[in-house]
Motif scaffolding. Sequence first.
Motif, PDB file in Angstrom:
ATOM      1  N   ALA A   1     -44.722 -16.139  33.429  1.00 14.25           N
ATOM      2  CA  ALA A   1     -43.790 -16.860  32.838  1.00 14.25           C
ATOM      3  C   ALA A   1     -43.461 -16.717  30.835  1.00 14.25           C
ATOM      4  CB  ALA A   1     -44.845 -18.119  33.127  1.00 14.25           C
ATOM      5  N   ILE A   2     -44.370 -15.745  30.772  1.00 14.16           N
ATOM      6  CA  ILE A   2     -44.094 -15.965  29.376  1.00 14.16           C
ATOM      7  C   ILE A   2     -42.720 -14.402  29.270  1.00 14.16           C
ATOM      8  CG2 ILE A   2     -44.612 -14.760  26.868  1.00 14.16           C
ATOM      9  CD1 ILE A   2     -47.413 -16.122  27.457  1.00 14.16           C
ATOM     10  N   ILE A   3     -42.795 -13.556  29.721  1.00 15.16           N
ATOM     11  CA  ILE A   3     -42.150 -12.735  29.873  1.00 15.16           C
ATOM     12  C   ILE A   3     -40.652 -12.613  30.219  1.00 15.16           C
ATOM     13  CG2 ILE A   3     -41.482 -10.624  31.287  1.00 15.16           C
ATOM     14  CD1 ILE A   3     -44.717  -9.619  31.137  1.00 15.16           C
ATOM     15  N   SER A   4     -41.084 -13.673  31.252  1.00 14.42           N
ATOM     16  CA  SER A   4     -39.870 -14.808  31.952  1.00 14.42           C
ATOM     17  C   SER A   4     -38.705 -15.286  31.170  1.00 14.42           C
ATOM     18  CB  SER A   4     -39.982 -14.949  33.671  1.00 14.42           C
ATOM     19  OG  SER A   4     -40.701 -14.445  34.798  1.00 14.42           O
ATOM     20  N   THR A   5     -39.442 -16.169  30.616  1.00 15.47           N
ATOM     21  CA  THR A   5     -39.099 -16.856  29.443  1.00 15.47           C
ATOM     22  C   THR A   5     -37.789 -16.310  28.344  1.00 15.47           C
ATOM     23  OG1 THR A   5     -40.161 -18.368  29.844  1.00 15.47           O
ATOM     24  CG2 THR A   5     -39.153 -18.380  27.215  1.00 15.47           C
ATOM     25  N   ILE A   6     -38.988 -14.963  27.839  1.00 17.31           N
ATOM     26  CA  ILE A   6     -38.237 -14.047  26.836  1.00 17.31           C
ATOM     27  C   ILE A   6     -36.619 -13.685  27.404  1.00 17.31           C
ATOM     28  CG2 ILE A   6     -38.599 -12.156  25.456  1.00 17.31           C
ATOM     29  CD1 ILE A   6     -41.637 -13.374  25.163  1.00 17.31           C
ATOM     30  N   THR A   7     -37.201 -13.459  28.783  1.00 14.23           N
ATOM     31  CA  THR A   7     -35.702 -12.108  29.348  1.00 14.23           C
ATOM     32  C   THR A   7     -34.666 -13.408  29.701  1.00 14.23           C
ATOM     33  OG1 THR A   7     -37.694 -10.499  30.969  1.00 14.23           O
ATOM     34  CG2 THR A   7     -35.698 -11.037  31.558  1.00 14.23           C
TER      35      THR A   7
END
Length: 239
Positions: free
Chosen positions: A210-216
């Motif tokens: 979820a964190i990586i997807s948000t940053i992406t």
Amino acid sequence: TYCWIHTTFSIENAWKKTVGHEVPYPGVDKATNEEKRVYHAYYQWVCFVLFFQAAFFYIPRYLWKAYEGGLIAKLTGNLNTPLGSDTNRIKLLTKYLKVYENRHDHLYYFYSFMEILNLVNVLVQMMIMNRFLGGEFTSYGWDVLNFTEWDWSVRYDPMIKVFPRLTKCTFHRYGSSGDVQKHDAMCILPINILNEKIYVILWFWFYMVAIISTITIIYRLTTLLFRSVRVSRTKAHCS
């Protein structure tokens, strides 16, 4: 077997009682009408839920591969390897991009949509898992991390609370005189020893995704809205 099929339950007030003095096991105590019961039925469905979760995580990748049809692989070929970085292929690719300039915007937008779908997918799955585990999944991993810092006088393993290994079960049977008798029994759930570890890993995995997807997505929006960022990132990749 009967208890495993027809769900089991724990006594909520028994979680923080002293094992060996007040209760025989966390969550196991005398059952009365006033005591609040927490029923456990999820363990029958864990394998199916995990299968569908894996399938839903694969859907965005499948949609992207089906939509672009291998075009990216055909264009780049082996250009990312030293042996494949020949001048002729680079010239052909450059010519192709000039001729078909702005003809592949739909690929960019669809790819960005798949990235958003990845984030939506993991967030929805986290909400479903939280409901599936009776509202315990949201803080499950955090509670496990803080487990060693709890006061020993009230300490109990949060993994055992969510995935109890010993629960209660009530069933009825005929007595020796033919009357229906109520029996209160305990049910061992050894499968929860495995389930508790699986969902600890999933908790950290879901939050990381979820964190990586948000940053992406933030990065993708930045490149979409600011031309200077796109140019600088392109130069960085080409250098």
